[in-house]
Write a protein that holds these residues in place. Structure first.
Motif, mmCIF file in Angstrom:
data_model
loop_
_atom_site.group_PDB
_atom_site.id
_atom_site.type_symbol
_atom_site.label_atom_id
_atom_site.label_comp_id
_atom_site.label_asym_id
_atom_site.label_seq_id
_atom_site.Cartn_x
_atom_site.Cartn_y
_atom_site.Cartn_z
ATOM 1 N N LEU A 176 0.957 -1.078 0.058
ATOM 2 C CA LEU A 176 -0.005 -0.037 -0.078
ATOM 3 C C LEU A 176 0.921 1.096 0.091
ATOM 4 C CD1 LEU A 176 -2.653 -1.364 2.645
ATOM 5 C CD2 LEU A 176 -2.357 -1.774 0.162
ATOM 6 N N VAL A 213 -0.821 -1.285 -4.463
ATOM 7 C CA VAL A 213 -2.249 -0.500 -4.246
ATOM 8 C C VAL A 213 -1.737 1.085 -4.181
ATOM 9 C CG1 VAL A 213 -4.397 0.311 -3.186
ATOM 10 C CG2 VAL A 213 -3.873 -2.248 -3.277
ATOM 11 N N SER A 214 -1.970 1.915 -5.186
ATOM 12 C CA SER A 214 -1.216 3.283 -5.139
ATOM 13 C C SER A 214 -2.309 4.051 -5.153
ATOM 14 C CB SER A 214 -0.326 3.271 -6.573
ATOM 15 O OG SER A 214 0.290 4.443 -6.315
ATOM 16 N N LEU A 215 -2.323 5.232 -4.038
ATOM 17 C CA LEU A 215 -3.126 6.272 -3.371
ATOM 18 C C LEU A 215 -2.700 7.199 -3.112
ATOM 19 C CD1 LEU A 215 -6.168 4.102 -2.026
ATOM 20 C CD2 LEU A 215 -6.197 5.148 -4.524
ATOM 21 N N SER A 217 -1.791 10.179 -0.473
ATOM 22 C CA SER A 217 -1.592 10.116 1.026
ATOM 23 C C SER A 217 -2.656 10.516 1.677
ATOM 24 C CB SER A 217 -0.149 10.993 1.335
ATOM 25 O OG SER A 217 0.763 10.794 0.622
ATOM 26 N N GLU A 223 -10.708 4.177 1.213
ATOM 27 C CA GLU A 223 -10.412 3.891 -0.173
ATOM 28 C C GLU A 223 -9.244 3.072 -0.307
ATOM 29 O OE1 GLU A 223 -10.654 8.712 -2.096
ATOM 30 O OE2 GLU A 223 -9.622 8.426 -0.172
ATOM 31 N N TRP A 224 -8.406 2.906 0.734
ATOM 32 C CA TRP A 224 -7.434 2.012 0.822
ATOM 33 C C TRP A 224 -7.847 0.612 0.887
ATOM 34 C CZ3 TRP A 224 -2.729 2.905 -0.586
ATOM 35 C CH2 TRP A 224 -2.131 4.046 -0.344
ATOM 36 N N SER A 225 -8.989 0.577 1.654
ATOM 37 C CA SER A 225 -9.861 -0.695 1.929
ATOM 38 C C SER A 225 -10.545 -1.232 0.492
ATOM 39 C CB SER A 225 -10.972 -0.638 2.813
ATOM 40 O OG SER A 225 -11.735 -1.670 2.946
ATOM 41 N N ILE A 241 2.482 -2.138 4.526
ATOM 42 C CA ILE A 241 1.704 -0.828 4.778
ATOM 43 C C ILE A 241 2.560 0.281 5.091
ATOM 44 C CG2 ILE A 241 -0.164 0.046 6.254
ATOM 45 C CD1 ILE A 241 -0.521 -2.932 7.260
ATOM 46 N N ALA A 245 -0.322 4.779 4.291
ATOM 47 C CA ALA A 245 -1.748 4.152 4.467
ATOM 48 C C ALA A 245 -2.125 3.765 5.768
ATOM 49 C CB ALA A 245 -1.515 2.930 3.379
ATOM 50 N N LEU A 250 -7.949 1.007 9.090
ATOM 51 C CA LEU A 250 -7.501 -0.097 8.068
ATOM 52 C C LEU A 250 -6.791 -1.309 8.644
ATOM 53 C CD1 LEU A 250 -6.830 -0.319 5.102
ATOM 54 C CD2 LEU A 250 -4.405 0.324 5.496
#
Length: 351
Positions: A176, A213-215, A217, A223-225, A241, A245, A250
């Motif tokens: 993540l 999984v790239s999102l 900060s 959204e991470w889930s 992790i 993230a 989470l």
């Protein structure tokens, strides 16, 4: 008859008076004066001195300053702040600002820590030789009062990817990783591939790992889930992790999954049975060592921060052999024998 009786009475009283006077004049033997030895006199004087209240001198107030520009990542900023969390008896005044000004530097100022290596560090260092300046990252400075803490953020994610590949069954791991922090995803993947090359699973579904999984900060735990849910069909056994993230929400999701985990954060208590290891470069420890030093000294040069590898609660998965291998990779990154970047490091970290 009455006269003789009266005379007898007077005689009796006179005899009683003489008896009283004779009792008062009996010579008395005076009791001897007690003698006191020199040791007893010295002891009494010491005890008396100890009873005299004395004022406890107030420890001298010290000041330490953290300069963190607005583009400092929250993770690095919080890590440096942890280094300033010294004991209360240190009597330390802590100031944090985005830029440094001359008005902030006074006779109490002992240490100034920069979260980067500012262009004008030489001006301040030469004007204030009595102050210990510290910069995070970059090359060592040619000044006798500027310490450089060796730090490249890409090293941490490279080591995270390497440790994930070292631990994930059939290479089936994922990270993540923040999309808005330069080189994080690249160095994470490079770290995994440094260990296993083309990390393709042996058992179907046949996938090249690790997945990412790239999102941003700022992404929420939801959204991470959601991003995690989109890759679960590939049978992910282990997750790295990133600090960006990490969150309690989470961690709650992971508590209900059959996976193992590692990251730069301390092990969450709720995930002890799933936590492989915490792996991070100990910037906080390096800063604390400088700020809380009892012996005041001003010096230059470079400090190599320790690599913390703290095994979690997953049996003996992270044994001493694996810790030694990761430590060797860290030393090779520092020496330049291994590059965390592909094909060359960014200009900021070129040697």
């Amino acid at each position: 008859m009455q006269k003789s009786s009266l005379q007898a009475k007077y005689f009796f009283l006179f005899a009683l008076f003489l008896l009283f006077l004779s009792g008062c004049n009996i010579p008395q033997t005076p009791e001897p004066e007690p003698t006191i030895s020199a040791e007893e006199i010295s002891f009494q004087e010491t005890e008396a001195a100890a009873l005299i209240p004395t004022e406890t001198p107030e420890p001298e107030l010290r000041k330490a300053i953290l300069i963190a520009p607005s583009d400092t990542t929250p993770y690095l900023l919080n890590t440096i702040r942890d280094g300033f969390a010294v004991d209360s008896n240190q009597n330390l005044e802590f100031i944090e600002a985005e830029t440094l000004s001359e008005s902030m530097l006074d006779a109490k100022t002992e240490t100034v820590v920069f979260s980067n290596s500012p262009a004008d560090i030489g001006d301040y260092a030469q004007k204030h030789p009595e102050i210990q300046f510290v910069v995070i990252g970059g090359d060592p400075q040619p000044f006798g009062n500027v310490l450089t803490i060796r730090y490249d953020p890409g090293f941490e994610t490279f080591l995270g990817g390497y440790a994930l590949a070292l631990s994930a069954t059939d290479w089936r791991g994922a990270g993540l990783i923040p999309s808005d922090v330069a080189f994080r995803e690249e160095t994470f993947l490079n770290g995994a591939q440094y260990f296993c090359g083309r990390c393709q699973s042996v058992i179907a579904p046949y996938v090249v790992f690790p997945l990412v999984v790239s999102l941003p900060s700022s992404a929420s735990a939801e959204e991470w889930s959601s991003g995690i849910d989109q890759i679960l069909s590939n049978y992910i056994y282990s997750f790295y992790i990133s600090p960006e993230a990490a969150s309690d929400a989470l961690f709650e999701k992971f508590s209900g999954m059959e996976v193992t985990l590692l990251g730069a954060n301390d092990m969450p208590v709720s995930l002890e049975s799933k936590w492989l290891a915490t792996i991070r470069i100990d910037i906080a420890g390096a800063v604390k060592e400088i700020v809380s030093a009892e012996e005041r000294s001003v010096r230059g040069g470079e400090i190599i921060p320790e690599l913390l590898i703290v095994p979690g609660g997953v049996g003996k998965t992270f044994h001493e052999g694996r810790k030694i291998r990761i430590e060797e990779v860290y030393q090779n990154l520092l020496s330049g024998l291994i590059s965390a970047y592909d094909p060359v490091p960014p200009a900021t970290f070129e040697k």
